[in-house]
Scaffold this active site. Structure first.
Site, short mmCIF file in Angstrom:
data_model
loop_
_atom_site.label_atom_id
_atom_site.label_comp_id
_atom_site.label_asym_id
_atom_site.label_seq_id
_atom_site.Cartn_x
_atom_site.Cartn_y
_atom_site.Cartn_z
N LYS A 175 0.89 -1.17 0.00
CA LYS A 175 0.00 0.00 0.00
C LYS A 175 0.92 1.22 0.00
O LYS A 175 1.40 1.65 1.04
CB LYS A 175 -0.89 -0.03 1.26
CG LYS A 175 -2.23 0.63 1.11
CD LYS A 175 -2.18 2.10 0.77
CE LYS A 175 -1.67 2.95 1.89
NZ LYS A 175 -1.28 4.32 1.43
N GLY A 227 6.96 5.55 7.73
CA GLY A 227 6.14 6.75 7.66
C GLY A 227 6.36 7.59 8.90
O GLY A 227 7.41 7.51 9.55
N VAL A 231 1.66 8.04 12.89
CA VAL A 231 0.95 6.88 12.32
C VAL A 231 1.63 5.59 12.75
O VAL A 231 0.97 4.59 13.07
CB VAL A 231 0.85 6.98 10.79
CG1 VAL A 231 0.21 5.73 10.20
CG2 VAL A 231 0.05 8.22 10.38
N GLY A 232 2.96 5.61 12.80
CA GLY A 232 3.70 4.41 13.19
C GLY A 232 3.30 3.91 14.57
O GLY A 232 3.20 2.70 14.79
N GLU A 249 9.83 2.10 10.51
CA GLU A 249 10.88 3.12 10.39
C GLU A 249 10.17 4.46 10.30
O GLU A 249 9.38 4.69 9.37
CB GLU A 249 11.73 2.87 9.13
CG GLU A 249 12.73 1.75 9.29
CD GLU A 249 13.77 1.98 10.38
OE1 GLU A 249 14.08 3.16 10.68
OE2 GLU A 249 14.25 1.00 10.95
N CYS A 283 14.16 11.24 5.35
CA CYS A 283 14.08 10.88 6.78
C CYS A 283 15.44 11.09 7.44
O CYS A 283 15.53 11.28 8.64
CB CYS A 283 13.63 9.44 6.94
SG CYS A 283 14.52 8.32 5.86
N GLU A 381 10.04 17.03 14.21
CA GLU A 381 10.40 16.82 12.80
C GLU A 381 9.63 17.82 11.94
O GLU A 381 8.42 17.95 12.07
CB GLU A 381 10.04 15.39 12.37
CG GLU A 381 10.49 15.11 10.95
CD GLU A 381 10.16 13.71 10.47
OE1 GLU A 381 8.98 13.32 10.56
OE2 GLU A 381 11.07 13.00 10.02
P1 NAD Z 1 2.54 8.96 6.86
O1 NAD Z 1 2.72 8.33 8.20
O2 NAD Z 1 1.56 10.06 6.73
O3 NAD Z 1 2.11 7.85 5.79
C1 NAD Z 1 2.86 6.68 5.58
C2 NAD Z 1 1.97 5.60 5.02
O4 NAD Z 1 0.97 5.24 5.99
C3 NAD Z 1 1.18 6.01 3.79
O5 NAD Z 1 1.11 4.93 2.90
C4 NAD Z 1 -0.21 6.33 4.34
O6 NAD Z 1 -1.25 6.19 3.38
C5 NAD Z 1 -0.33 5.30 5.43
N1 NAD Z 1 -1.27 5.66 6.51
C6 NAD Z 1 -1.80 6.88 6.79
N2 NAD Z 1 -2.61 6.80 7.88
C7 NAD Z 1 -2.58 5.50 8.29
C8 NAD Z 1 -3.18 4.80 9.37
N3 NAD Z 1 -3.97 5.40 10.25
N4 NAD Z 1 -2.91 3.48 9.50
C9 NAD Z 1 -2.08 2.85 8.63
N5 NAD Z 1 -1.48 3.48 7.59
C10 NAD Z 1 -1.72 4.79 7.42
O7 NAD Z 1 4.00 9.43 6.40
P2 NAD Z 1 4.40 10.22 5.07
O8 NAD Z 1 3.97 11.65 5.24
O9 NAD Z 1 3.98 9.47 3.86
O10 NAD Z 1 6.00 10.13 5.12
C11 NAD Z 1 6.81 11.01 5.79
C12 NAD Z 1 7.28 10.42 7.09
O11 NAD Z 1 7.97 9.20 6.85
C13 NAD Z 1 8.28 11.28 7.83
O12 NAD Z 1 7.96 11.32 9.20
C14 NAD Z 1 9.61 10.57 7.62
O13 NAD Z 1 10.57 10.81 8.62
C15 NAD Z 1 9.18 9.16 7.60
N6 NAD Z 1 10.18 8.32 6.93
C16 NAD Z 1 10.99 7.54 7.70
C17 NAD Z 1 11.98 6.76 7.11
C18 NAD Z 1 12.90 5.92 7.94
O14 NAD Z 1 13.55 5.06 7.39
N7 NAD Z 1 12.98 6.12 9.24
C19 NAD Z 1 12.11 6.76 5.72
C20 NAD Z 1 11.26 7.56 4.96
C21 NAD Z 1 10.29 8.32 5.58
#
Ligand code: NAD
Length: 489
Positions: A175, A227, A231-232, A249, A283, A381
């Site tokens: 997804k 993400g 959300v994580g 992550e 990230c 962040e």
């Molecule tokens: P996000 O958490 O908004 O979304 C990530 C994914 O989760 C998307 O596919 C989204 O559709 C899905 N999602 C949204 N709500 C959800 C829910 N309630 N339950 C399950 N899934 C859901 O993050 P983003 O804005 O897409 O990405 C940016 C973030 O990702 C930043 O915080 C960045 O630091 C982090 N990131 C971390 C790493 C790492 O390796 N640590 C790498 C890349 C990005």
């Protein structure tokens, strides 16, 4: 680049499905319509899991080297299409073409490395304490696994999750992020062309609803999520309640430490690359420069000069050195933090929206000085090209400040002193530490990931990535058919 709008469709089993009704515009110029993608529902996710579950027995039975061979085929297809993919990635996500090319290259190198694991996936044997018994371990796939990914590396992250999962014999439901479906679609087409059996890789577009359906479904045995921390946390909690393996992550607030013996030109150049590269949307982006007082004025002067030299613009245009934020929402967040920073600290450069490009989501590269470790811009962040300079009196204080946030992904230290470098390397609470180099991601054959609130579960990439997608089994073979004379009960 393209004559008619692109269309992303769910890949479920061997067919494309879903109404592509969500318009996707370039974040660099919202007048440019790139294509359409389906919104994605719970039912789409369930259909994808059905397909993955149906394909699982056949894929588990496929010898691992044959699974690896399909990944090598995908490598060749990606190599042939790399320039086109990079341009589409740049257009849709906003990073400039050289950065996009770097992302595609990284994805290719990682798949290549993971495909080689197909000939390893090693268990081990050790002498048993039981008579007539041969003991060994081997690895079984977890089953159907769910991959949920962000927009900021929409090529590399899905592929670096998918490759070890597939090598280990799992079938996957991906997804991807709703902001970048069109480049995912291009990858999906190559996955099909590589010849993976139907249902081995399934892709469902959309946002939280299909993602939640994947997490909830009992047939999905493991979730690999990248993400936001917000959300994580929900994903971790839900997987915990369901006893489901989870790997997350998440966010970062990466420090770059400049000691008073550092090469300041090198440090400022690395800091600019880390802070303003990919519009601060890595990230691993540098968001805090922790600088010893004695060199702070000279460092700030250098980093301000480099911030002023950044050339924001359309990511497909030659000479541009920074693209836009990915979306209106992301730009809004960055502009809000710029205002917070103006209240909290001393603005050196930027602090506004980039005025020359009103049709795109461009923040100006921004540097704040005299930032306190307690300020919000030093703790939260931002995910934009905003750097906080925090002045410190000693190496000890630099380490304490660097570690004083909830995140821990990457860190960097600039110094000519080997002893001080090792001191920082050993004590920094980060998954990756760079010495005299910017806070960047890693190479395919080394583990990647953070600690503290940045990550949960085993690291991605590196030689052990496939283990998260596998279950070890221990076997005791009583090969003489003799009663056991010693051992456990
Ligand atoms: P996000 O958490 O908004 O979304 C990530 C994914 O989760 C998307 O596919 C989204 O559709 C899905 N999602 C949204 N709500 C959800 C829910 N309630 N339950 C399950 N899934 C859901 O993050 P983003 O804005 O897409 O990405 C940016 C973030 O990702 C930043 O915080 C960045 O630091 C982090 N990131 C971390 C790493 C790492 O390796 N640590 C790498 C890349 C990005």
């Amino acid at each position: 680049m393209q004559s008619s709008p692109l269309r992303a469709r769910h890949l479920i089993g061997d067919s494309w499905s879903g109404d592509a009704d969500m318009p996707i515009h370039s974040p660099a110029d919202t007048r440019e319509l790139l294509g359409y993608a389906p919104s994605g529902s719970r039912a789409d996710a369930t259909a994808a899991i059905d397909a993955a579950a149906a394909a699982l027995p056949g894929w588990m039975e496929t010898p691992a080297p044959k699974r690896g061979a399909l990944l090598f085929k995908l490598v060749r297809l990606l190599e042939a299409a790399a320039d086109d993919i990079a341009r589409l990635l740049a257009w849709e996500e906003g990073k400039i073409v050289p950065e996009a090319r770097g992302e595609v290259e990284k994805a290719i190198r990682y798949i290549e490395f993971a495909a080689g694991d197909a000939r390893r996936l090693q268990g081990y044997t050790a002498p048993s304490e039981l008579n007539g018994t041969f003991a060994f371990t081997f690895w079984r796939p977890k089953g159907v696994v769910g991959l949920i990914t962000p927009w900021n590396f929409p090529v590399a992250i899905p592929l670096w999750k998918m490759a070890p999962a597939l090598v280990a014999g799992n079938t996957v439901v991906l997804k991807p992020a709703p902001e970048t479906p069109l480049v995912t679609q291009r990858i999906a087409e190559l996955i099909r062309e590589a010849g993976f059996p139907p249902g081995v890789v399934n892709i469902v577009y959309g946002d939280a609803e299909p993602a939640r359906a994947i997490i909830e479904d009992p047939r999905v045995k493991a979730i690999s999520f990248t993400g936001s921390t917000e959300v994580g946390r929900q994903v971790e909690a839900r997987c915990g309640a369901l006893h489901k393996a989870v790997q997350c992550e998440l966010g970062g607030k990466n420090p770059l430490i400049v000691l008073d013996d550092a090469d300041l030109d090198l440090a400022a150049a690395g800091c600019a690359q880390g802070a303003f590269g990919s519009t601060g949307q890595r990230c691993t982006a540098t968001s805090r420069a922790i600088v010893m007082e004695g060199v702070a004025d000279a460092f700030v002067e250098r980093i301000a000069t480099l911030a002023r030299a950044v050339r924001p613009g359309h990511p497909l245009k030659e000479g541009v050195t920074m693209g836009p934020s990915v979306s209106a929402r992301q730009l809004r967040t960055v502009l809000e933090y710029q205002e917070v920073g103006k209240e909290e600290a001393k603005l050196v450069v930027g602090g506004v929206r980039w005025a020359d490009l009103p049709h795109g989501y461009f923040p100006a590269p921004t540097v704040f000085d005299q930032v306190s470790p307690t300020h919000r811009i030093a703790r939260e962040e931002i995910f934009g090209p905003v750097l906080s300079v925090i002045r410190v009196a000693s190496v000890e204080e630099a380490i304490a400040v660097a570690n004083g946030v909830e995140f821990g992904l990457t860190g960097a230290v600039y110094t000519r002193d080997l002893g001080r470098a090792f001191e920082v390397v050993q004590r920094l609470d980060t998954g990756i530490t760079q010495v005299n180099a910017p806070t960047m991601g890693g190479e395919a054959h080394f583990p990647f990931g953070g600690c503290k609130a940045t990550a949960v579960g085993p690291k991605e990439m590196g030689p052990d990535a496939w283990r998260f997608f596998s279950e070890p089994k221990t076997v005791y073979m009583n090969h003489r058919l003799a009663p056991r004379t010693a051992g456990f009960y």
